[in-house]
Write a protein that holds these residues in place. Structure first.
Motif, PDB file in Angstrom:
ATOM      1  N   TYR A  95      -8.405  -5.210   5.983  1.00 54.27           N
ATOM      2  CA  TYR A  95      -9.026  -3.890   6.125  1.00 54.27           C
ATOM      3  C   TYR A  95     -10.556  -4.001   6.091  1.00 54.27           C
ATOM      4  CZ  TYR A  95     -10.777   0.666   4.740  1.00 54.27           C
ATOM      5  OH  TYR A  95     -11.492   1.822   4.673  1.00 54.27           O
ATOM      6  N   PHE A 129      -3.683   1.224   6.030  1.00 55.04           N
ATOM      7  CA  PHE A 129      -2.978   0.786   7.239  1.00 55.04           C
ATOM      8  C   PHE A 129      -1.470   0.669   7.028  1.00 55.04           C
ATOM      9  CE2 PHE A 129      -7.219  -0.441   8.484  1.00 55.04           C
ATOM     10  CZ  PHE A 129      -7.229  -0.136   9.829  1.00 55.04           C
ATOM     11  N   ASN A 158       7.602  -7.853  -6.241  1.00 57.22           N
ATOM     12  CA  ASN A 158       7.505  -6.982  -5.062  1.00 57.22           C
ATOM     13  C   ASN A 158       8.092  -5.607  -5.352  1.00 57.22           C
ATOM     14  OD1 ASN A 158       6.600  -9.314  -3.974  1.00 57.22           O
ATOM     15  ND2 ASN A 158       8.115  -9.471  -2.354  1.00 57.22           N
ATOM     16  N   PHE A 161      -7.268  -4.750  12.211  1.00 57.38           N
ATOM     17  CA  PHE A 161      -6.453  -5.016  11.016  1.00 57.38           C
ATOM     18  C   PHE A 161      -5.306  -5.974  11.312  1.00 57.38           C
ATOM     19  CE2 PHE A 161      -2.791  -3.865   8.395  1.00 57.38           C
ATOM     20  CZ  PHE A 161      -3.306  -4.054   7.129  1.00 57.38           C
ATOM     21  N   ARG A 197      -1.652   2.609   0.377  1.00 49.88           N
ATOM     22  CA  ARG A 197      -2.029   1.336   0.998  1.00 49.88           C
ATOM     23  C   ARG A 197      -2.689   1.600   2.346  1.00 49.88           C
ATOM     24  NH1 ARG A 197       0.917  -3.408  -0.564  1.00 49.88           N
ATOM     25  NH2 ARG A 197       0.479  -4.351   1.440  1.00 49.88           N
ATOM     26  N   ASP A 256     -11.642  -5.352   9.305  1.00 47.13           N
ATOM     27  CA  ASP A 256     -11.552  -4.335  10.344  1.00 47.13           C
ATOM     28  C   ASP A 256     -12.766  -3.409  10.308  1.00 47.13           C
ATOM     29  OD1 ASP A 256     -10.791  -1.538  11.285  1.00 47.13           O
ATOM     30  OD2 ASP A 256      -9.056  -2.657  11.997  1.00 47.13           O
ATOM     31  N   PHE A 262      -1.269  -8.404 -12.137  1.00 48.93           N
ATOM     32  CA  PHE A 262      -2.115  -9.581 -11.990  1.00 48.93           C
ATOM     33  C   PHE A 262      -2.537 -10.116 -13.348  1.00 48.93           C
ATOM     34  CE2 PHE A 262      -2.974  -7.281  -7.972  1.00 48.93           C
ATOM     35  CZ  PHE A 262      -2.505  -8.255  -7.109  1.00 48.93           C
ATOM     36  N   LEU A 272       4.339   2.694   3.137  1.00 46.09           N
ATOM     37  CA  LEU A 272       4.767   1.767   2.094  1.00 46.09           C
ATOM     38  C   LEU A 272       4.650   2.453   0.736  1.00 46.09           C
ATOM     39  CD1 LEU A 272       4.028  -1.986   1.993  1.00 46.09           C
ATOM     40  CD2 LEU A 272       3.796  -0.667  -0.089  1.00 46.09           C
ATOM     41  N   LYS A 320      -5.037  -9.775   9.975  1.00 42.53           N
ATOM     42  CA  LYS A 320      -3.938 -10.031   9.041  1.00 42.53           C
ATOM     43  C   LYS A 320      -3.074 -11.207   9.541  1.00 42.53           C
ATOM     44  CE  LYS A 320       0.315  -7.718   7.579  1.00 42.53           C
ATOM     45  NZ  LYS A 320       1.076  -6.474   7.712  1.00 42.53           N
ATOM     46  N   GLU A 323      -3.935  -7.853   3.044  1.00 45.85           N
ATOM     47  CA  GLU A 323      -4.172  -6.637   3.825  1.00 45.85           C
ATOM     48  C   GLU A 323      -5.482  -5.966   3.425  1.00 45.85           C
ATOM     49  OE1 GLU A 323      -0.831  -4.036   3.773  1.00 45.85           O
ATOM     50  OE2 GLU A 323       0.351  -5.333   5.073  1.00 45.85           O
ATOM     51  N   PRO A 337       2.392  -8.651  -3.952  1.00 44.29           N
ATOM     52  CA  PRO A 337       0.997  -8.504  -4.396  1.00 44.29           C
ATOM     53  C   PRO A 337       0.023  -9.345  -3.584  1.00 44.29           C
ATOM     54  CG  PRO A 337       2.462  -8.800  -6.257  1.00 44.29           C
ATOM     55  CD  PRO A 337       3.278  -9.064  -5.054  1.00 44.29           C
ATOM     56  N   GLY A 338       0.462 -10.536  -3.172  1.00 49.73           N
ATOM     57  CA  GLY A 338      -0.421 -11.384  -2.367  1.00 49.73           C
ATOM     58  C   GLY A 338      -0.728 -10.769  -1.026  1.00 49.73           C
ATOM     59  N   MET A 339       0.293 -10.160  -0.420  1.00 45.50           N
ATOM     60  CA  MET A 339       0.057  -9.500   0.873  1.00 45.50           C
ATOM     61  C   MET A 339      -0.840  -8.277   0.716  1.00 45.50           C
ATOM     62  SD  MET A 339       1.109 -10.788   3.646  1.00 45.50           S
ATOM     63  CE  MET A 339       1.446  -9.503   4.817  1.00 45.50           C
ATOM     64  N   MET A 340      -0.755  -7.693  -0.465  1.00 48.21           N
ATOM     65  CA  MET A 340      -1.656  -6.563  -0.706  1.00 48.21           C
ATOM     66  C   MET A 340      -3.112  -7.032  -0.617  1.00 48.21           C
ATOM     67  SD  MET A 340      -1.841  -4.070  -4.003  1.00 48.21           S
ATOM     68  CE  MET A 340      -2.652  -5.259  -5.055  1.00 48.21           C
ATOM     69  N   LEU A 341      -3.383  -8.195  -1.182  1.00 50.49           N
ATOM     70  CA  LEU A 341      -4.753  -8.728  -1.125  1.00 50.49           C
ATOM     71  C   LEU A 341      -5.120  -9.147   0.295  1.00 50.49           C
ATOM     72  CD1 LEU A 341      -4.748 -10.836  -4.424  1.00 50.49           C
ATOM     73  CD2 LEU A 341      -5.688  -8.558  -4.045  1.00 50.49           C
ATOM     74  N   ILE A 349       2.272 -14.175  -5.783  1.00 55.52           N
ATOM     75  CA  ILE A 349       1.386 -13.871  -6.916  1.00 55.52           C
ATOM     76  C   ILE A 349       2.131 -12.947  -7.866  1.00 55.52           C
ATOM     77  CG2 ILE A 349      -0.780 -12.775  -7.585  1.00 55.52           C
ATOM     78  CD1 ILE A 349      -1.921 -13.643  -4.905  1.00 55.52           C
ATOM     79  N   LEU A 351       5.764  -3.598  -7.511  1.00 46.42           N
ATOM     80  CA  LEU A 351       4.618  -3.088  -6.744  1.00 46.42           C
ATOM     81  C   LEU A 351       5.053  -1.958  -5.815  1.00 46.42           C
ATOM     82  CD1 LEU A 351       1.598  -3.558  -6.129  1.00 46.42           C
ATOM     83  CD2 LEU A 351       2.305  -5.015  -4.257  1.00 46.42           C
ATOM     84  N   GLU A 356       5.410  -7.379   3.027  1.00 42.47           N
ATOM     85  CA  GLU A 356       4.311  -6.421   2.804  1.00 42.47           C
ATOM     86  C   GLU A 356       4.281  -5.863   1.386  1.00 42.47           C
ATOM     87  OE1 GLU A 356       5.722  -6.708   5.621  1.00 42.47           O
ATOM     88  OE2 GLU A 356       4.172  -6.665   7.160  1.00 42.47           O
ATOM     89  N   THR A 357       5.392  -5.925   0.706  1.00 39.05           N
ATOM     90  CA  THR A 357       5.423  -5.366  -0.649  1.00 39.05           C
ATOM     91  C   THR A 357       4.910  -6.341  -1.705  1.00 39.05           C
ATOM     92  OG1 THR A 357       7.683  -6.143  -0.954  1.00 39.05           O
ATOM     93  CG2 THR A 357       7.405  -3.926  -0.081  1.00 39.05           C
TER      94      THR A 357
END
Lengths: 155, 324
Positions: free
Chosen positions: B58, A64, A50, B21, A62, B61, A27, A68, B25, B54, B48-52, A23, A53, B45-46
């Motif tokens: 959450y 959990f 990435n 979590f 962030r 969880d 956004f 990061l 995930k 995660e 943007p999609g993984m941010m959503l 993505i 971000l 993990e960095t």
């Protein structure tokens, strides 16, 4: 003499425009396209998103994932000295080694503009699998929020 | 449609054992890989999609935690919130006491002079002190204790100590004596609260607005009628404590029995049907509230004199009646 691979799309998924990698960041809504958000269609664009971000995320922000991010926003309130600059660069290198191990940092430039209360962080990098390319991402921190510009170049 | 084995093999995509979590995930990543292989590929993990992803993990969880928590609070063995433990206990018929105050055995002394012949002058003993005497704590004067029974120096009970040895004056004559009584006192104060009820209401609830009420000692309506506390509103009998002597010859025992001295003075428990009654309970704010019934036309305070045939159960009732 080796022949340099100067193609932009060097990965298999990058060669198919119908395949998205991630993505896009920041956004954006897709204008009449497929899906909700704009997507990155090449691996290098995804990595740039990435990096943006990662640089704009504070550690602990962030859920959990408390480790990061880089606390670059603190730069706005610190006295910029040579020691601090080295410390920040070391932090960025450490964070990249942990979260983006496939990215090879070639240069980190931190520019402080006191006249407009702004700090620019420019990062030049390449991907370890394609060491012949050179990309850059610039993240600007000001009093309002982070803005980013990206540029890319190749040897 | 006929049942086939294929239907039996249909599996759901939802893994109900994924509650935290990391497992949610992992499931979401697998789901994305399976259903959106060409739409999303970046699981770093960095990204943007993984941010959503995660963020969704959450939320899952947290929701899983509250689902588990709700179920845990449904069982008496695992419930931990005070109000839930209280409600579950009440559901099983256990009346949970609200607050347990500190109780002290209070020593009260008074000094009386001696008569000219050296005997104690009991006439100087103070008359009885009613219950409700307030005594401040010597540690914290804000903490008050109230006596629960009267202090009577004029009569000596079996548990009370004898009069002290005479206190002698300089001539060696008895000048005074010390009388001692012990009385039970509890930490608390008697408070009165008045409510205005404009019209009769079924199952009226009166919130006292206090969370540290020890007991309701009295409830009287505007007509002077006393209302009695019962454990449950369905309980229409209360047990009254009566002094046998006070009933005299017209009471429960014949004058012959009373006058013969064969019955020593004692307390007698009698059953009385009480239409005016209320129960107490702790509301969700942990405040004590009075809970009244649905209203009844039967307002008689009937005294129930039980005999053996009423006490006996139905199986042996007939035989016991004949035997008597």
């Amino acid at each position: 003499m080796p022949i340099l691979d100067k193609r932009k799309d060097r990965f298999i998924e990058d060669q198919d425009s119908r395949v998205s990698v991630g993505i896009d960041f920041p956004f954006n809504r897709t204008a009449g396209g497929n899906g909700l958000f704009n997507t990155t269609e090449t691996t290098i664009d995804a990595i740039k998103a990435n990096i943006q971000l990662l640089l704009q995320t504070n550690q602990g922000e962030r859920l959990f994932q408390p480790n990061l991010g880089v606390n670059l926003r603190q730069l706005l309130f610190e006295q910029m000295t040579e020691d601090l600059q080295i410390q920040i660069e070391n932090n960025i290198v450490d964070v990249f080694e942990r979260w983006l191990p496939f990215v090879n940092l070639t240069n980190i430039n931190i520019e402080r503009r006191n006249d407009v209360n702004q700090t620019n962080v420019n990062i030049e990098f390449n991907i370890r699998r394609t060491p012949n390319s050179l990309e850059s991402v610039q993240v600007t921190f000001d009093g309002v929020g982070g803005t980013t510009t990206t540029s890319d170049g190749a040897y | 449609m006929a049942y086939t084995d294929k239907q039996k093999l249909i599996e759901t995509n939802v893994n109900y054992t994924s509650k935290d979590f990391s497992t949610i995930k992992a499931d979401l990543i697998e789901y994305t890989k399976a259903y959106f292989p060409d739409t999303y590929k970046d699981f770093n993990e960095t990204s943007p999609g993984m941010m959503l992803i995660e963020l969704s993990s959450y939320v899952g969880d947290v929701l899983s935690y509250y689902i588990d928590y709700n179920y845990k609070e449904n069982l008496l063995a695992t419930a931990t919130e005070k109000r839930n433990v209280r409600r579950l206990s009440e559901f099983l018929g256990y009346k949970v006491p609200n607050k347990t105050p500190s109780v002290v055995r209070l020593k009260v002394t008074t000094t009386i002079d001696a008569n000219s012949d050296g005997t104690p002058n009991y006439g100087q003993a103070p008359s009885s002190i009613d219950s409700g005497l307030q005594i401040a704590s010597n540690v914290d004067s804000q903490i008050l204790f109230e006596t629960t029974s009267e202090i009577d120096f004029t009569s000596s009970g079996s548990g009370d100590p004898a009069i002290s040895a005479p206190i002698l004056n300089s001539d060696g004559e008895a000048s005074s004596y010390t009388l001692t009584r012990y009385v039970r006192a509890v930490s608390g104060q008697t408070k009165t609260k008045t409510f205005t009820i404009s019209s009769p209401t079924k199952f009226l609830e009166l919130d006292l607005g206090e969370d540290n009420v020890i007991e309701i000692t009295s409830c009287i309506d505007g007509a002077g009628q006393e209302w009695y506390e019962v454990d449950y509103l369905g309980q229409d009998l209360i047990i009254e404590e009566r002094n046998i002597e006070s009933r005299g010859t017209g009471g429960f025992f014949s004058s012959t029995v009373m006058q013969s001295g064969s019955l020593s003075p004692a307390k007698l428990a009698i059953f009385r049907k009480k239409p005016r009654r209320f129960a107490t309970r702790i509301n969700s704010d942990m405040k004590l509230e009075l809970w009244f019934g649905s209203g009844t036309n039967d307002t008689s305070d009937e005294l129930l004199t039980l005999n053996s045939t009423q006490i006996a159960n139905s199986k042996y009732n007939q035989a016991k009646a004949k035997f008597i």
